[in-house]
Design a protein around this motif. Structure first.
Motif, PDB file in Angstrom:
ATOM      1  N   UNK A 118     -30.316  14.608-127.734  1.00 10.79           N
ATOM      2  CA  UNK A 118     -29.858  15.713-126.901  1.00 10.79           C
ATOM      3  C   UNK A 118     -30.276  15.534-125.450  1.00 10.79           C
ATOM      4  N   UNK A 119     -29.399  15.882-124.551  1.00  6.61           N
ATOM      5  CA  UNK A 119     -29.724  15.853-123.132  1.00  6.61           C
ATOM      6  C   UNK A 119     -30.714  16.984-122.858  1.00  6.61           C
ATOM      7  N   UNK A 120     -31.436  16.872-121.755  1.00  4.44           N
ATOM      8  CA  UNK A 120     -32.386  17.920-121.396  1.00  4.44           C
ATOM      9  C   UNK A 120     -32.160  18.352-119.954  1.00  4.44           C
ATOM     10  N   UNK A 121     -32.716  19.491-119.626  1.00  2.01           N
ATOM     11  CA  UNK A 121     -32.564  20.057-118.278  1.00  2.01           C
ATOM     12  C   UNK A 121     -33.843  19.905-117.481  1.00  2.01           C
ATOM     13  N   UNK A 122     -33.715  20.103-116.181  1.00  2.00           N
ATOM     14  CA  UNK A 122     -34.903  20.138-115.327  1.00  2.00           C
ATOM     15  C   UNK A 122     -35.864  21.174-115.893  1.00  2.00           C
ATOM     16  N   UNK A 123     -37.151  20.866-115.815  1.00  2.00           N
ATOM     17  CA  UNK A 123     -38.147  21.812-116.302  1.00  2.00           C
ATOM     18  C   UNK A 123     -38.521  21.615-117.761  1.00  2.00           C
ATOM     19  N   UNK A 124     -37.781  20.783-118.484  1.00  2.00           N
ATOM     20  CA  UNK A 124     -38.119  20.525-119.882  1.00  2.00           C
ATOM     21  C   UNK A 124     -39.452  19.773-119.931  1.00  2.00           C
ATOM     22  N   UNK A 125     -40.384  20.203-120.785  1.00  2.00           N
ATOM     23  CA  UNK A 125     -41.690  19.534-120.855  1.00  2.00           C
ATOM     24  C   UNK A 125     -41.595  18.041-121.193  1.00  2.00           C
ATOM     25  N   UNK A 126     -40.604  17.653-122.004  1.00  3.18           N
ATOM     26  CA  UNK A 126     -40.461  16.245-122.352  1.00  3.18           C
ATOM     27  C   UNK A 126     -40.129  15.412-121.113  1.00  3.18           C
ATOM     28  N   UNK A 127     -39.288  15.940-120.242  1.00  3.10           N
ATOM     29  CA  UNK A 127     -38.957  15.247-118.993  1.00  3.10           C
ATOM     30  C   UNK A 127     -40.185  15.130-118.101  1.00  3.10           C
ATOM     31  N   UNK A 128     -40.948  16.190-118.014  1.00  2.73           N
ATOM     32  CA  UNK A 128     -42.149  16.176-117.168  1.00  2.73           C
ATOM     33  C   UNK A 128     -43.174  15.167-117.678  1.00  2.73           C
ATOM     34  N   UNK A 129     -43.326  15.087-118.980  1.00  4.27           N
ATOM     35  CA  UNK A 129     -44.326  14.193-119.571  1.00  4.27           C
ATOM     36  C   UNK A 129     -43.842  12.759-119.732  1.00  4.27           C
ATOM     37  N   UNK A 130     -42.531  12.569-119.896  1.00  8.57           N
ATOM     38  CA  UNK A 130     -41.986  11.234-120.159  1.00  8.57           C
ATOM     39  C   UNK A 130     -40.681  10.981-119.392  1.00  8.57           C
ATOM     40  N   UNK A 131     -40.738  10.923-118.074  1.00  8.89           N
ATOM     41  CA  UNK A 131     -39.520  10.676-117.301  1.00  8.89           C
ATOM     42  C   UNK A 131     -38.925   9.295-117.578  1.00  8.89           C
ATOM     43  N   UNK A 132     -39.718   8.374-118.119  1.00  9.85           N
ATOM     44  CA  UNK A 132     -39.237   7.020-118.400  1.00  9.85           C
ATOM     45  C   UNK A 132     -38.185   6.979-119.511  1.00  9.85           C
ATOM     46  N   UNK A 133     -38.009   8.076-120.222  1.00  9.19           N
ATOM     47  CA  UNK A 133     -37.016   8.128-121.298  1.00  9.19           C
ATOM     48  C   UNK A 133     -35.616   8.420-120.782  1.00  9.19           C
ATOM     49  N   UNK A 134     -35.519   8.953-119.579  1.00 12.27           N
ATOM     50  CA  UNK A 134     -34.266   9.534-119.117  1.00 12.27           C
ATOM     51  C   UNK A 134     -33.683   8.860-117.886  1.00 12.27           C
ATOM     52  N   UNK A 135     -32.376   8.948-117.817  1.00 10.81           N
ATOM     53  CA  UNK A 135     -31.618   8.461-116.672  1.00 10.81           C
ATOM     54  C   UNK A 135     -31.261   9.646-115.794  1.00 10.81           C
ATOM     55  N   UNK A 136     -30.927   9.358-114.579  1.00 14.11           N
ATOM     56  CA  UNK A 136     -30.411  10.399-113.693  1.00 14.11           C
ATOM     57  C   UNK A 136     -28.889  10.475-113.796  1.00 14.11           C
ATOM     58  N   UNK A 137     -28.314   9.722-114.731  1.00 25.35           N
ATOM     59  CA  UNK A 137     -26.853   9.675-114.859  1.00 25.35           C
ATOM     60  C   UNK A 137     -26.249  11.038-115.160  1.00 25.35           C
ATOM     61  N   UNK A 138     -26.970  11.906-115.803  1.00 24.94           N
ATOM     62  CA  UNK A 138     -26.434  13.226-116.134  1.00 24.94           C
ATOM     63  C   UNK A 138     -26.562  14.225-115.007  1.00 24.94           C
ATOM     64  N   UNK A 139     -27.163  13.804-113.899  1.00 24.76           N
ATOM     65  CA  UNK A 139     -27.405  14.722-112.784  1.00 24.76           C
ATOM     66  C   UNK A 139     -26.157  15.488-112.345  1.00 24.76           C
TER      67      UNK A 139
END
Length: 137
Positions: free
Chosen positions: A18-39
């Motif tokens: 599942x995609x995540x939004x800004x502010x999601x704890x997973x994004x804050x803790x592990x930005x290396x998992x995600x691309x900015x492609x969904x921006x």
């Protein structure tokens, strides 16, 4: 367990990862998992080109199949119903890329799909399960 007593296998249905939004704890803790492609869509997509993301998918599936032994399998829509990975930025009919991920630009769509699918299967097997995997895009 009750279903298994009657020969009925329980499957997991998912539209993952599942995609995540800004502010999601997973994004804050592990930005290396995600691309900015969904921006452009206001979200972050899990990037199948990133080893950390593939490892996360594999470990997550292993955890589920370890905690719930006897599952029959996973039925997963890996792309199309909602944004999931960088594959979601490609029109699978025309091949046009919208806000594509710089890490995935070198990959064909099938390679992104394959990376996620293989990680799911590895997770199932790592849990010692013989469950099946069905997926489509």
């Amino acid at each position: 367990r009750r279903c298994l007593d009657y020969g009925i296998r329980t499957w997991i249905f998912s539209i993952e990862p599942c995609r995540i939004s800004d502010g999601d704890p997973l994004l804050a803790e592990h930005p290396e998992l995600f691309s900015t492609a969904g921006a452009p869509y206001g979200c972050h997509l899990m990037c199948p080109s990133r080893p950390a993301a593939i490892r996360y998918i594999e470990e997550s599936v292993k955890d589920i199949f370890t905690q719930v032994p006897g599952l029959g399998g996973v039925m997963m829509i890996a792309n199309g119903e909602r944004l999931t990975t960088c594959l979601s930025t490609i029109d699978t009919v025309t091949g046009l890329r919208y806000g594509s991920c710089p890490d995935c630009d070198r990959l064909e769509p099938w390679q992104m799909y394959e990376a996620v699918s293989k990680a799911v299967v590895r997770g199932i097997r790592a849990a010692g399960s013989t469950a099946e995997y069905i997926s489509w895009v």
